[in-house]
Design an enzyme around this catalytic site. Structure first.
Site, PDB file in Angstrom:
ATOM      1  N   PHE A   1       0.886  -1.165   0.000  1.00 42.51           N
ATOM      2  CA  PHE A   1       0.000   0.000   0.000  1.00 42.51           C
ATOM      3  C   PHE A   1       0.917   1.206   0.000  1.00 42.51           C
ATOM      4  O   PHE A   1       1.400   1.603   1.063  1.00 42.51           O
ATOM      5  CB  PHE A   1      -0.838  -0.030   1.286  1.00 42.51           C
ATOM      6  N   GLU A   2       1.224   1.758  -1.142  1.00 43.73           N
ATOM      7  CA  GLU A   2       2.200   2.845  -1.211  1.00 43.73           C
ATOM      8  C   GLU A   2       1.654   3.999  -2.039  1.00 43.73           C
ATOM      9  O   GLU A   2       0.717   3.829  -2.804  1.00 43.73           O
ATOM     10  CB  GLU A   2       3.522   2.337  -1.809  1.00 43.73           C
TER      11      GLU A   2
ATOM     12  N   TYR B   1       4.758  -4.750  24.915  1.00 46.89           N
ATOM     13  CA  TYR B   1       4.592  -5.549  23.695  1.00 46.89           C
ATOM     14  C   TYR B   1       3.814  -6.852  23.942  1.00 46.89           C
ATOM     15  O   TYR B   1       2.608  -6.909  23.739  1.00 46.89           O
ATOM     16  CB  TYR B   1       5.957  -5.817  23.024  1.00 46.89           C
TER      17      TYR B   1
ATOM     18  N   LYS C   1      -0.308 -10.916  18.219  1.00 52.36           N
ATOM     19  CA  LYS C   1       0.724 -11.860  17.758  1.00 52.36           C
ATOM     20  C   LYS C   1       0.423 -13.275  18.265  1.00 52.36           C
ATOM     21  O   LYS C   1       0.650 -14.256  17.561  1.00 52.36           O
ATOM     22  CB  LYS C   1       2.113 -11.413  18.221  1.00 52.36           C
TER      23      LYS C   1
ATOM     24  N   THR D   1      12.151  -0.226  11.665  1.00 52.34           N
ATOM     25  CA  THR D   1      11.410  -0.172  10.408  1.00 52.34           C
ATOM     26  C   THR D   1      10.380   0.949  10.551  1.00 52.34           C
ATOM     27  O   THR D   1      10.188   1.485  11.646  1.00 52.34           O
ATOM     28  CB  THR D   1      10.656  -1.485  10.090  1.00 52.34           C
TER      29      THR D   1
HETATM   30  P1  NAI Z   1       7.025  -2.159   7.378  1.00 55.65           P
HETATM   31  O1  NAI Z   1       6.218  -0.977   7.782  1.00 55.65           O
HETATM   32  O2  NAI Z   1       8.440  -1.930   6.999  1.00 55.65           O
HETATM   33  O3  NAI Z   1       6.297  -2.907   6.146  1.00 55.65           O
HETATM   34  C1  NAI Z   1       4.921  -3.109   6.126  1.00 55.65           C
HETATM   35  C2  NAI Z   1       4.448  -3.505   4.743  1.00 55.65           C
HETATM   36  O4  NAI Z   1       3.030  -3.657   4.789  1.00 55.65           O
HETATM   37  C3  NAI Z   1       4.729  -2.449   3.653  1.00 55.65           C
HETATM   38  O5  NAI Z   1       5.059  -3.121   2.461  1.00 55.65           O
HETATM   39  C4  NAI Z   1       3.376  -1.752   3.471  1.00 55.65           C
HETATM   40  O6  NAI Z   1       3.157  -1.194   2.172  1.00 55.65           O
HETATM   41  C5  NAI Z   1       2.441  -2.945   3.700  1.00 55.65           C
HETATM   42  N1  NAI Z   1       1.094  -2.554   4.074  1.00 55.65           N
HETATM   43  C6  NAI Z   1       0.664  -1.904   5.188  1.00 55.65           C
HETATM   44  N2  NAI Z   1      -0.680  -1.788   5.169  1.00 55.65           N
HETATM   45  C7  NAI Z   1      -1.113  -2.378   4.030  1.00 55.65           C
HETATM   46  C8  NAI Z   1      -2.385  -2.602   3.438  1.00 55.65           C
HETATM   47  N3  NAI Z   1      -3.498  -2.192   4.014  1.00 55.65           N
HETATM   48  N4  NAI Z   1      -2.428  -3.223   2.243  1.00 55.65           N
HETATM   49  C9  NAI Z   1      -1.301  -3.650   1.608  1.00 55.65           C
HETATM   50  N5  NAI Z   1      -0.081  -3.488   2.134  1.00 55.65           N
HETATM   51  C10 NAI Z   1       0.011  -2.864   3.324  1.00 55.65           C
HETATM   52  O7  NAI Z   1       6.887  -3.205   8.568  1.00 55.65           O
HETATM   53  P2  NAI Z   1       7.795  -4.391   9.130  1.00 55.65           P
HETATM   54  O8  NAI Z   1       8.457  -3.925  10.353  1.00 55.65           O
HETATM   55  O9  NAI Z   1       8.579  -5.033   8.063  1.00 55.65           O
HETATM   56  O10 NAI Z   1       6.650  -5.372   9.645  1.00 55.65           O
HETATM   57  C11 NAI Z   1       6.226  -6.522   8.948  1.00 55.65           C
HETATM   58  C12 NAI Z   1       5.786  -7.576   9.960  1.00 55.65           C
HETATM   59  O11 NAI Z   1       6.915  -7.966  10.742  1.00 55.65           O
HETATM   60  C13 NAI Z   1       4.738  -7.056  10.965  1.00 55.65           C
HETATM   61  O12 NAI Z   1       3.797  -8.054  11.196  1.00 55.65           O
HETATM   62  C14 NAI Z   1       5.574  -6.791  12.212  1.00 55.65           C
HETATM   63  O13 NAI Z   1       4.809  -6.901  13.395  1.00 55.65           O
HETATM   64  C15 NAI Z   1       6.586  -7.923  12.110  1.00 55.65           C
HETATM   65  N6  NAI Z   1       7.793  -7.736  12.912  1.00 55.65           N
HETATM   66  C16 NAI Z   1       8.505  -6.564  12.890  1.00 55.65           C
HETATM   67  C17 NAI Z   1       9.603  -6.418  13.705  1.00 55.65           C
HETATM   68  C18 NAI Z   1      10.400  -5.145  13.724  1.00 55.65           C
HETATM   69  O14 NAI Z   1      11.177  -4.965  14.652  1.00 55.65           O
HETATM   70  N7  NAI Z   1      10.280  -4.287  12.745  1.00 55.65           N
HETATM   71  C19 NAI Z   1      10.083  -7.508  14.578  1.00 55.65           C
HETATM   72  C20 NAI Z   1       9.327  -8.729  14.439  1.00 55.65           C
HETATM   73  C21 NAI Z   1       8.201  -8.811  13.658  1.00 55.65           C
END
Ligand code: NAI
Length: 403
Positions: free
Chosen positions: A75-76, A241, A250, A281
């Site tokens: 979603f960008e 968390y 989660k 992130t």
């Molecule tokens: P991010 O914000 O970098 O990426 C999120 C992605 O989801 C992006 O590609 C965005 O365009 C997409 N997105 C968001 N809403 C959307 C929608 N309605 N429709 C289509 N695409 C959509 O996030 P990140 O950190 O990579 O998170 C990904 C997963 O990893 C999450 O479930 C997060 O909880 C999990 N996670 C993150 C950690 C961290 O420290 N960043 C650690 C462990 C798990």
């Protein structure tokens, strides 16, 4: 035009297209030189593919040994009168260009992953480009809202996630990347409705809906796997968390992995919730009171030589855990643990020691604030080596680029 980083609180309002291009290239170079992914999947769907773990998975699976073709949902925001568009928009564009240079299919679908329209477009793309089947589905959404779909009432159209503790308030520091400041805040506990809404947005239901939809469309290849990302963290982070609204979501995701595992068993496939390391992130800097922990963790893991960024985590996941092994290593709760190095007891003892002394005056010295901020800027295409930020960009040359 010149593009400068503009940050409001913890949100970047600008992104540098050429910085994003270079950041994608750097990740590709990393996986090309890392231990390879053997026996990897060939046709991969990534839901949440434009940044963070989703983008890193896509790069690892395309360039890190598996030579996968990918369909990426995100979603960008593209260019408009006010800005050139979001970082993820350009990550999609430049990833595709690089993948096509190596004759890999890279299909970008920009739309709301919760909507039926996006699901239909994905299934059509699987038919068109993947001969009707996928080998791996990565669910990597970090969303703030989910449309309720059927609701007619304007004010009640969305579930909104609220990152809050449950039961008791939590006091901790929030760090503003806008002015490098530390503010003590108390976060009041979530209401039942907020907890329920967060579960709807970030829990397992939508992951399960996607897999059901793909099963119904006969898009699941024999041996197909699915993973979704989770976080648990050490005890000190639990109040905000794991024991809070996000943790509740989660845990729901973990439970969903078990029911999906049963469904995919019909295809000789598997489903795993994959617990990752805490990383900077777009999504994680939003979590209140977590930043001091990230600063201390970065400092300790970098000193120990165990720090990994998103691309390093994903290349290690696919090359040493999910593919090329006889058995996928799981813990007692059937979770795939990529947070093993983060939770190492020596690492955590040092992190706790730092946190005990960290305050508003010394957080930039005791913690790795420099590294934290640099990673945040780099997510948006800034502060990346080899990019000439003094060069004016011709906005026309970006307006016509499509993902
Ligand atoms: P991010 O914000 O970098 O990426 C999120 C992605 O989801 C992006 O590609 C965005 O365009 C997409 N997105 C968001 N809403 C959307 C929608 N309605 N429709 C289509 N695409 C959509 O996030 P990140 O950190 O990579 O998170 C990904 C997963 O990893 C999450 O479930 C997060 O909880 C999990 N996670 C993150 C950690 C961290 O420290 N960043 C650690 C462990 C798990």
């Amino acid at each position: 035009m010149l593009i400068e980083p503009i940050i409001k609180g913890v949100v970047a309002k600008t992104a540098h297209p050429l910085g994003c291009k270079q950041a994608v290239k750097q990740q590709i170079d990393y996986v090309k030189s890392a231990p390879k992914i053997n026996n990897g999947p060939k046709r991969v769907l990534i839901i949440g593919a434009s940044s963070g773990f989703g983008l890193a998975s896509r790069i690892a699976l395309t360039f890190g040994g598996a030579q996968a073709d990918t369909i990426g949902v995100s979603f960008e925001r593209g260019p408009n009168e006010k800005s050139l568009g979001s970082a993820g928009w350009y990550n999609n564009i430049y990833f595709k260009k690089e993948a096509e240079k190596e004759h890999r299919q890279a299909i970008n679908i920009v739309g709301d992953a919760f909507s039926q329209d996006t699901r239909d477009r994905v299934i059509e793309a699987i038919e068109t480009y993947f001969e009707g089947e996928v080998d791996l589905i990565i669910y990597s959404l970090a969303a703030g809202v989910r449309p309720k779909g059927e609701s007619k009432d304007e004010s009640d159209k969305f579930w909104r996630s609220a990152i809050k503790p449950i039961g008791e308030s939590v006091t901790g520091a929030t760090i503003s990347l806008e002015n490098d400041s530390w503010t003590e805040t108390t976060i009041e506990p979530a209401t039942d409705e907020e907890t329920e809404s967060t579960l709807k947005v970030m829990g397992g239901e939508d992951w399960e809906n996607w897999i059901d939809e793909l099963i119904n469309a006969e898009s699941i290849a024999p041996g197909c796997q699915t993973i979704a990302f989770s976080y648990m963290g050490p005890k000190i982070t639990h109040p905000i968390y794991l024991d809070g609204t996000l943790g509740r979501a989660k845990i729901d995701l973990h439970q969903t992995s078990h029911s999906l595992n049963l469904k995919l068993a019909n295809f000789d496939g598997h489903a795993y919730a994959t617990v990752c390391k805490a990383l900077v992130t777009k999504a994680s800097v939003f979590i209140p009171a977590l930043s001091p922990y990230l600063l201390a963790l970065y400092k300790v893991m970098k000193n120990q030589g165990t720090h990994e960024n998103c691309i390093q985590q994903m290349q290690r996941l696919f090359s040493t855990k999910l593919y090329g092994q006889k058995l996928v290593p799981l813990d007692g709760e059937r979770l795939l643990r990529m947070d093993d190095w983060e939770l190492n007891s020596e690492t955590q003892a040092e992190v706790t020691e730092i946190l005990n002394h960290m305050d508003s005056n010394n957080f930039t010295q005791l913690g790795d604030y420099e590294g934290f901020k640099q990673e945040f800027l780099q997510l948006n295409g800034f502060d990346i080596p080899l990019v000439d930020y003094s060069k004016r960009l011709n906005s026309e040359s970006f307006i016509n680029l499509t993902p």
